[in-house]
Design an enzyme around this catalytic site. Structure first.
Site, PDB file in Angstrom:
ATOM      1  N   ASN A  86     -22.700 -38.666   4.825  1.00  0.00           N
ATOM      2  CA  ASN A  86     -23.510 -37.469   4.607  1.00  0.00           C
ATOM      3  C   ASN A  86     -24.994 -37.759   4.825  1.00  0.00           C
ATOM      4  O   ASN A  86     -25.473 -38.850   4.520  1.00  0.00           O
ATOM      5  CB  ASN A  86     -23.255 -36.871   3.215  1.00  0.00           C
ATOM      6  CG  ASN A  86     -23.044 -37.925   2.155  1.00  0.00           C
ATOM      7  OD1 ASN A  86     -22.535 -39.005   2.430  1.00  0.00           O
ATOM      8  ND2 ASN A  86     -23.466 -37.642   0.947  1.00  0.00           N
ATOM      9  N   PRO A  88     -27.815 -35.498   3.691  1.00  0.00           N
ATOM     10  CA  PRO A  88     -28.330 -34.266   3.080  1.00  0.00           C
ATOM     11  C   PRO A  88     -29.850 -34.162   3.163  1.00  0.00           C
ATOM     12  O   PRO A  88     -30.520 -35.110   3.597  1.00  0.00           O
ATOM     13  CB  PRO A  88     -27.890 -34.412   1.614  1.00  0.00           C
ATOM     14  CG  PRO A  88     -27.791 -35.884   1.385  1.00  0.00           C
ATOM     15  CD  PRO A  88     -27.383 -36.489   2.692  1.00  0.00           C
ATOM     16  N   THR A  89     -30.363 -33.015   2.738  1.00  0.00           N
ATOM     17  CA  THR A  89     -31.825 -32.856   2.681  1.00  0.00           C
ATOM     18  C   THR A  89     -32.358 -33.717   1.537  1.00  0.00           C
ATOM     19  O   THR A  89     -31.771 -33.763   0.452  1.00  0.00           O
ATOM     20  CB  THR A  89     -32.177 -31.378   2.430  1.00  0.00           C
ATOM     21  OG1 THR A  89     -31.537 -30.591   3.430  1.00  0.00           O
ATOM     22  CG2 THR A  89     -33.677 -31.145   2.490  1.00  0.00           C
ATOM     23  N   SER A 126     -22.732 -38.724  12.294  1.00  0.00           N
ATOM     24  CA  SER A 126     -23.505 -37.882  11.371  1.00  0.00           C
ATOM     25  C   SER A 126     -24.630 -37.191  12.135  1.00  0.00           C
ATOM     26  O   SER A 126     -25.105 -37.695  13.158  1.00  0.00           O
ATOM     27  CB  SER A 126     -24.157 -38.729  10.275  1.00  0.00           C
ATOM     28  OG  SER A 126     -23.197 -39.419   9.532  1.00  0.00           O
ATOM     29  N   CYS A 271     -24.572 -27.433   6.689  1.00  0.00           N
ATOM     30  CA  CYS A 271     -25.430 -27.972   7.749  1.00  0.00           C
ATOM     31  C   CYS A 271     -26.554 -27.080   8.269  1.00  0.00           C
ATOM     32  O   CYS A 271     -27.633 -27.585   8.559  1.00  0.00           O
ATOM     33  CB  CYS A 271     -24.567 -28.433   8.910  1.00  0.00           C
ATOM     34  SG  CYS A 271     -23.553 -29.839   8.431  1.00  0.00           S
ATOM     35  N   LYS A 334     -17.425 -19.369   4.285  1.00  0.00           N
ATOM     36  CA  LYS A 334     -16.800 -18.597   5.359  1.00  0.00           C
ATOM     37  C   LYS A 334     -15.302 -18.618   5.091  1.00  0.00           C
ATOM     38  O   LYS A 334     -14.839 -19.369   4.213  1.00  0.00           O
ATOM     39  CB  LYS A 334     -17.131 -19.183   6.744  1.00  0.00           C
ATOM     40  CG  LYS A 334     -16.593 -20.588   6.962  1.00  0.00           C
ATOM     41  CD  LYS A 334     -17.049 -21.198   8.277  1.00  0.00           C
ATOM     42  CE  LYS A 334     -16.239 -20.719   9.447  1.00  0.00           C
ATOM     43  NZ  LYS A 334     -16.415 -21.567  10.649  1.00  0.00           N
TER      44      LYS A 334
HETATM   45  P1  NAD Z   1     -19.090 -35.271   3.456  1.00  0.00           P
HETATM   46  O1  NAD Z   1     -20.032 -35.324   2.324  1.00  0.00           O
HETATM   47  O2  NAD Z   1     -17.895 -34.392   3.388  1.00  0.00           O
HETATM   48  O3  NAD Z   1     -18.546 -36.751   3.763  1.00  0.00           O
HETATM   49  C1  NAD Z   1     -19.359 -37.879   3.820  1.00  0.00           C
HETATM   50  C2  NAD Z   1     -18.609 -39.040   3.176  1.00  0.00           C
HETATM   51  O4  NAD Z   1     -19.339 -40.243   3.376  1.00  0.00           O
HETATM   52  C3  NAD Z   1     -18.429 -38.895   1.653  1.00  0.00           C
HETATM   53  O5  NAD Z   1     -17.050 -38.891   1.321  1.00  0.00           O
HETATM   54  C4  NAD Z   1     -19.164 -40.107   1.083  1.00  0.00           C
HETATM   55  O6  NAD Z   1     -18.534 -40.664  -0.065  1.00  0.00           O
HETATM   56  C5  NAD Z   1     -19.111 -41.071   2.246  1.00  0.00           C
HETATM   57  N1  NAD Z   1     -20.126 -42.126   2.171  1.00  0.00           N
HETATM   58  C6  NAD Z   1     -21.460 -41.988   1.906  1.00  0.00           C
HETATM   59  N2  NAD Z   1     -22.058 -43.188   1.944  1.00  0.00           N
HETATM   60  C7  NAD Z   1     -21.101 -44.105   2.232  1.00  0.00           C
HETATM   61  C8  NAD Z   1     -21.119 -45.513   2.416  1.00  0.00           C
HETATM   62  N3  NAD Z   1     -22.263 -46.204   2.317  1.00  0.00           N
HETATM   63  N4  NAD Z   1     -19.951 -46.134   2.674  1.00  0.00           N
HETATM   64  C9  NAD Z   1     -18.796 -45.440   2.789  1.00  0.00           C
HETATM   65  N5  NAD Z   1     -18.724 -44.102   2.631  1.00  0.00           N
HETATM   66  C10 NAD Z   1     -19.863 -43.435   2.370  1.00  0.00           C
HETATM   67  O7  NAD Z   1     -19.951 -34.905   4.740  1.00  0.00           O
HETATM   68  P2  NAD Z   1     -19.460 -34.189   6.088  1.00  0.00           P
HETATM   69  O8  NAD Z   1     -19.434 -32.720   5.887  1.00  0.00           O
HETATM   70  O9  NAD Z   1     -18.242 -34.882   6.604  1.00  0.00           O
HETATM   71  O10 NAD Z   1     -20.695 -34.497   7.032  1.00  0.00           O
HETATM   72  C11 NAD Z   1     -20.923 -35.807   7.519  1.00  0.00           C
HETATM   73  C12 NAD Z   1     -21.996 -35.727   8.615  1.00  0.00           C
HETATM   74  O11 NAD Z   1     -21.494 -34.924   9.692  1.00  0.00           O
HETATM   75  C13 NAD Z   1     -23.290 -35.059   8.169  1.00  0.00           C
HETATM   76  O12 NAD Z   1     -24.365 -35.694   8.813  1.00  0.00           O
HETATM   77  C14 NAD Z   1     -23.157 -33.630   8.682  1.00  0.00           C
HETATM   78  O13 NAD Z   1     -24.420 -33.054   8.951  1.00  0.00           O
HETATM   79  C15 NAD Z   1     -22.385 -33.824   9.961  1.00  0.00           C
HETATM   80  N6  NAD Z   1     -21.566 -32.684  10.381  1.00  0.00           N
HETATM   81  C16 NAD Z   1     -20.833 -31.972   9.469  1.00  0.00           C
HETATM   82  C17 NAD Z   1     -20.026 -30.917   9.894  1.00  0.00           C
HETATM   83  C18 NAD Z   1     -19.189 -30.116   8.921  1.00  0.00           C
HETATM   84  O14 NAD Z   1     -18.545 -29.163   9.357  1.00  0.00           O
HETATM   85  N7  NAD Z   1     -19.142 -30.435   7.648  1.00  0.00           N
HETATM   86  C19 NAD Z   1     -19.947 -30.612  11.260  1.00  0.00           C
HETATM   87  C20 NAD Z   1     -20.707 -31.357  12.161  1.00  0.00           C
HETATM   88  C21 NAD Z   1     -21.507 -32.407  11.717  1.00  0.00           C
HETATM   89  C1  UGA Z   2     -21.590 -24.859  12.104  1.00  0.00           C
HETATM   90  C2  UGA Z   2     -21.549 -24.868  13.634  1.00  0.00           C
HETATM   91  O1  UGA Z   2     -20.885 -23.697  14.102  1.00  0.00           O
HETATM   92  C3  UGA Z   2     -20.820 -26.110  14.156  1.00  0.00           C
HETATM   93  O2  UGA Z   2     -20.881 -26.143  15.574  1.00  0.00           O
HETATM   94  C4  UGA Z   2     -21.480 -27.359  13.579  1.00  0.00           C
HETATM   95  O3  UGA Z   2     -20.779 -28.518  13.976  1.00  0.00           O
HETATM   96  C5  UGA Z   2     -21.481 -27.269  12.054  1.00  0.00           C
HETATM   97  O4  UGA Z   2     -22.173 -26.067  11.640  1.00  0.00           O
HETATM   98  C6  UGA Z   2     -22.195 -28.408  11.397  1.00  0.00           C
HETATM   99  O5  UGA Z   2     -23.019 -29.051  12.008  1.00  0.00           O
HETATM  100  O6  UGA Z   2     -21.895 -28.578  10.216  1.00  0.00           O
HETATM  101  P1  UGA Z   2     -19.902 -24.202  10.172  1.00  0.00           P
HETATM  102  O7  UGA Z   2     -21.117 -24.236   9.321  1.00  0.00           O
HETATM  103  O8  UGA Z   2     -18.712 -24.964   9.724  1.00  0.00           O
HETATM  104  O9  UGA Z   2     -20.251 -24.746  11.645  1.00  0.00           O
HETATM  105  O10 UGA Z   2     -19.428 -22.696  10.385  1.00  0.00           O
HETATM  106  P2  UGA Z   2     -19.977 -21.476  11.280  1.00  0.00           P
HETATM  107  O11 UGA Z   2     -18.816 -20.777  11.842  1.00  0.00           O
HETATM  108  O12 UGA Z   2     -21.013 -21.910  12.224  1.00  0.00           O
HETATM  109  O13 UGA Z   2     -20.609 -20.517  10.184  1.00  0.00           O
HETATM  110  C7  UGA Z   2     -21.795 -20.862   9.488  1.00  0.00           C
HETATM  111  C8  UGA Z   2     -22.227 -19.720   8.598  1.00  0.00           C
HETATM  112  O14 UGA Z   2     -22.739 -18.628   9.370  1.00  0.00           O
HETATM  113  C9  UGA Z   2     -21.088 -19.130   7.755  1.00  0.00           C
HETATM  114  O15 UGA Z   2     -21.565 -18.828   6.471  1.00  0.00           O
HETATM  115  C10 UGA Z   2     -20.717 -17.867   8.505  1.00  0.00           C
HETATM  116  O16 UGA Z   2     -20.128 -16.902   7.693  1.00  0.00           O
HETATM  117  C11 UGA Z   2     -22.076 -17.429   9.012  1.00  0.00           C
HETATM  118  N1  UGA Z   2     -21.980 -16.572  10.220  1.00  0.00           N
HETATM  119  C12 UGA Z   2     -21.494 -17.073  11.379  1.00  0.00           C
HETATM  120  C13 UGA Z   2     -22.416 -15.254  10.148  1.00  0.00           C
HETATM  121  O17 UGA Z   2     -22.867 -14.790   9.086  1.00  0.00           O
HETATM  122  N2  UGA Z   2     -22.337 -14.467  11.264  1.00  0.00           N
HETATM  123  C14 UGA Z   2     -21.845 -14.942  12.445  1.00  0.00           C
HETATM  124  O18 UGA Z   2     -21.805 -14.168  13.432  1.00  0.00           O
HETATM  125  C15 UGA Z   2     -21.407 -16.264  12.505  1.00  0.00           C
END
Ligand code: NAD
Ligand code: UGA
Length: 456
Positions: A86, A88-89, A126, A271, A334
């Protein structure tokens, strides 16, 4: 070949399960410091809900997909290490509230350095600020070691709720690497893995910095579209235009396109907010303050949309909601996910509770997370999976998440059980407003004029 992924979250788990399914000859191990999560990935109840994911995990678990808490052993054995922790901000110190908190990423890099005994390709999965790969490189090469590390950027674009489909059939795979012999070789290794199931023309290779920035840019542009249509939704409510019709008309322009123009109560998810704030911080760090302001406005409009929704509820319910029961339908950010991170429902539920409304939350998948998110509100908030029970004796219901099940409810039955006058606030524009109005509801929807019996 052995692949390791550090971080078994929403990205690490599904992404690695897909690689394991498509590459049966590659051993894929996912490690995490969170033991509970690692156990859950190997149980009948996966730690995240994603349509189709269980089937992929069932097919691969124990065959060539493994989960473990032994990070050191995983590092030692792997040829390729995906880093999916992760980011985060930051909530403290310099850049607090904007910059990305890179402590988990840095710990991972140090851990790799401590345990590696052979050459590795390190894949930044990430989402990170531009030039993070540079920092990773410096840490990894900070001591004389016999091992060489090649850092690639390979951001993930999956969306929650459609992760399996997105991974199966991605619009593109983006791989950033250095233009050196070792960099090109590492990129080719990763290209060859994805090429097992992704058409070659969809696999893009770029330089590392373009790849890192493209991820922030994609999320910023997507979120900007939502804020843009939401800003128009307020204008529609004021003028009698319908934002659905406006979106459909402008979306027919092939330069604009129809997707991601659904006006709503605001975007949530882990994100969008953090990545835009990250971009804002990047602009500011480069001295580009006007541009930072420009992107910041996307987040401000999103906050405004949620506050405006609550304001509308209060003013339309005779300027007080104190002691009134209000049922929120949906809490996930969502549909098709149990994830509630940054869900608009959190801010809205808190504001309603502050106004002393009796809030009841319903959601088919997200109630456990809702209880955690609203823990500090104690018994000022109640939870009921059954939307009919949640709405019983309520003054108002409000749609927070576009779960299809909420379209199919028996709203006559719900209306009959509610106090009158009964209010319906549609934050996702999924209900049949005319039908609800004819039943007797006073209907207020994002992006269109209200249908109310109160003026008569
Ligand atoms: P998440 O919080 O669900 O998972 C991250 C995991 O990493 C946690 O389980 C945590 O325990 C583990 N972790 C942290 N530090 C660690 C360490 N030192 N060693 C081993 N494990 C460790 O986060 P996520 O939603 O999977 O997001 C991960 C990254 O991917 C972020 O940078 C996010 O911005 C990006 N991302 C997320 C999404 C999404 O849909 N959630 C989509 C695209 C990109
Ligand atoms: C978003 C991006 O779509 C992914 O490509 C990206 O990988 C991801 O963020 C990430 O980096 O975490 P996600 O947040 O899972 O994916 O879902 P979205 O479908 O993008 O929706 C994001 C938010 O926007 C939701 O709350 C959704 O309800 C809202 N949304 C989306 C609207 O209100 N209106 C729309 O037309 C579309």
């Amino acid at each position: 070949m052995k692949i390791l992924c550090i971080g078994a979250g929403y990205v690490g788990g599904p992404t690695m399960a897909m690689i394991a399914r498509e590459c049966p000859d590659i051993t894929v191990t996912v490690v995490d410091v969170n033991e509970e999560r690692i156990l859950a990935w190997q149980s009948d109840e996966l730690p995240i809900y994603e349509p189709g994911l269980k089937e992929v995990v069932d097919e691969t678990l124990g065959r060539n997909l493994f989960f473990s808490t032994d990070v050191g052993k995983g590092i030692e054995e792997a040829d390729i290490i995906f880093v999916s922790v992760n980011t985060p901000t930051k909530t403290f110190g310099h850049g607090s509230g904007r910059a990305a908190d890179l402590q988990y990423l840095e710990k991972t890099a140090r851990n790799i350095l401590a345990h590696a005994k052979s050459d590795k390709i390190i894949v930044e999965k990430s989402t990170v600020p531009v030039r993070t790969a540079d920092a990773m490189n410096r840490i990894l090469n900070s001591r004389n070691s016999d091992c060489s590390f090649e850092v690639l950027s390979n951001p993930e674009f999956l969306a929650e709720g459609s992760a399996v489909k997105d991974l199966e059939n991605p619009d593109r795979i983006l791989i950033g690497g250095h233009d050196t012999e070792a960099g090109r070789k590492a990129m080719q290794t990763l290209v060859d893995i994805y090429a097992r199931w992704v058409p070659k023309e969809r696999i893009i290779t770029t330089n590392v910095w373009s790849s890192e920035l493209s991820k922030l840019a994609a999320n910023a542009l997507l979120a900007q579209r939502v804020s843009s249509i939401n800003s128009l939704s307020a204008l529609c409510e004021a003028t009698g235009a319908d934002v659905g019709e406006v979106a459909s008309a402008v979306g027919r322009d092939s330069r604009i396109g129809p997707r991601f123009l659904n006006a709503s109560v605001g975007f949530g998810g882990s994100c969008f907010r953090k990545d835009i704030l990250n971009l804002v911080y990047l602009c500011e760090s480069c001295g580009l303050h006007e541009l930072g302001e420009y992107w910041h406005q996307v987040v401000r409009v999103n906050d405004y949309q949620q506050d405006r929704f609550v304001g509308g509820m209060i003013s339309n319910m005779f300027n007080t909601i104190s002691g009134k029961r209000i049922a929120l339908f949906g809490f996930a950010f969502k549909a098709d996910t149990g994830d509630t991170r940054e869900s608009p429902a959190i801010r809205i539920a808190k504001q309603l509770a502050e106004e002393r409304a009796n809030v009841v939350i319903s959601d088919p998948r997200a109630l456990d997370n809702a209880r955690i998110d609203l823990g500090d509100l104690g018994d000022r908030v109640a939870y009921d999976e059954d939307p009919y029970k949640a709405a019983e004796k309520a003054h108002a219901l409000a749609i927070m998440t576009e779960w299809p099940c909420y379209k199919q409810l028996d709203y006559q039955r719900i209306f009959d059980s509610m106090l009158k006058p009964a209010f319906a606030f549609d934050g996702r524009r999924i209900l049949d407003h005319q039908k609800l109005y004819e039943m007797g509801f006073n209907v207020y929807s994002i992006g269109r004029a209200p249908l109310t019996h109160l003026d008569a």
